[in-house]
Design an enzyme around this catalytic site. Structure first.
Site, PDB file in Angstrom:
ATOM      1  N   HIS A  85      47.484 -28.112 -25.511  1.00 43.27           N
ATOM      2  CA  HIS A  85      48.280 -28.179 -26.740  1.00 43.27           C
ATOM      3  C   HIS A  85      49.787 -28.148 -26.460  1.00 43.27           C
ATOM      4  O   HIS A  85      50.576 -27.903 -27.364  1.00 43.27           O
ATOM      5  CB  HIS A  85      47.946 -27.003 -27.663  1.00 43.27           C
ATOM      6  N   GLU A 127      42.040 -37.800 -35.031  1.00 39.26           N
ATOM      7  CA  GLU A 127      43.274 -38.537 -34.771  1.00 39.26           C
ATOM      8  C   GLU A 127      43.021 -40.018 -34.545  1.00 39.26           C
ATOM      9  O   GLU A 127      43.774 -40.865 -35.033  1.00 39.26           O
ATOM     10  CB  GLU A 127      43.996 -37.937 -33.570  1.00 39.26           C
TER      11      GLU A 127
END
Length: 325
Positions: A129, A60
């Site tokens: 998450h 990312e």
């Protein structure tokens, strides 16, 4: 009017913008050959090719940084995070660079990037998450934050986000992807910073965003059926910019407020809205502002326990009755 799913509405928005503007491109993990982790980008690679729908490594910090640099040079990347929790890996790129670029360049360099993906709990994927970081994102001047609650709004807001010259964090909910609603085939835009009255009411304002709006609408229906209470439901849609006028107009009409969100209570969006109401509409309140949030703890992995951690229609119904005592 066609009835399509939330994920299809997002896909249509991206496809229309890919058709309209050659500078728009899609980037992210598995957005191409795998058709997206949640199938939001299904079919886009086959239609637009690998130069405009780009699979990235699982990095990312790398691909968000790449997208920010590309946006500074005139492209309009739409970046997909498999989970919005992973924004933290690219925190420096998003909040230290993208958010400040236009200000620090004296308006000479724009950063028209959209970072989108699921930001929600309730899917039993654990604490790492399941973040809902809209308040963290909205804290930073220069960043816009959008959280749609349905497919119609998702399409119109995403198209506006892609055309915006500032970085936009577009937070979705995996539990909404399969929901259906009527979405026009013709083009339409929904401006960022515009809240929506989802249900008119006179006794109580229930204000929220994202999936909590679907819960609030169910709770409002139950309130009317069981007690004759007419609750007004306001969907913020955009966290920053925030539509203060729609919020305050509702408060002045109903005089009682319940703020609902999935995020944690400390330094949350609802805390900010409660402050705005206290500062600008205090004399119109007939009761203290009430907040209903997720439990102030990391997301629980156990499915039955995680359900207890999050807002539900029943919790909203109960909290609304307490506001009305």
């Amino acid at each position: 009017m066609p009835v399509i799913t939330y994920r299809e509405a997002l896909r249509h928005a991206m496809a229309e913008e890919l058709d309209r503007d050659p500078n728009v491109l899609i980037m992210g993990e598995e957005v191409g050959q795998f058709n997206g982790a949640y199938k939001v980008t299904e079919g886009l690679l086959a239609k637009y090719g690998e130069k405009r729908v780009i699979d990235t490594p699982i990095s990312e910090a790398g691909f968000i940084g790449l997208g920010i640099g590309a946006s500074m040079l005139g492209l309009r990347p739409v970046m997909e995070l498999m989970f919005f929790s992973f924004y933290s890996v690219a925190f420096d790129q998003i909040f230290n660079n993208a958010a400040n670029m236009r200000y620090m360049s004296g308006g000479l360099i724009n950063c028209p990037i959209v970072i989108r993906g699921p930001a929600n709990g309730g899917t039993n994927v654990g604490a790492t998450h399941s973040h809902t970081p809209e308040s963290i994102a909205a804290y930073h001047p220069g960043i816009k934050v959008v959280v749609p609650s349905n497919g119609y709004d998702a399409k119109g807001l995403l198209k506006s986000a892609i055309r915006d010259n500032d970085p936009v964090l577009f937070m979705e909910n995996t539990m909404l992807y399969g929901d259906t609603c009527e979405v026009p085939a013709e083009e339409y835009l929904i401006p960022l910073g515009s809240a929506k009255v989802m249900r008119e009411g006179t006794d109580l304002s229930i204000i929220g965003h994202g999936r909590t709006i679907q819960m609030a609408l169910k709770a409002a229906q139950t309130l009317e059926e069981k007690h004759g209470i007419k609750a007004e439901v306001i969907d913020l849609r955009s966290i920053r910019p925030l539509d203060e006028e729609t919020i305050l107009a509702s408060v002045r009409k109903t005089n009682r407020v319940l703020l609902v969100e999935e995020a944690k209570p400390f330094c949350s969006v609802s805390a900010m809205i409660a402050c705005i109401i206290q500062e600008k509409a205090f004399d119109h309140l007939d009761a203290p502002v009430r907040r209903l949030t997720s439990m102030d703890a990391p997301a629980i992995y156990c499915p039955p326990l995680e359900k207890e951690q999050l807002p539900t229609p029943q919790k909203i119904f109960t909290a609304a009755l307490e506001v009305l005592k």
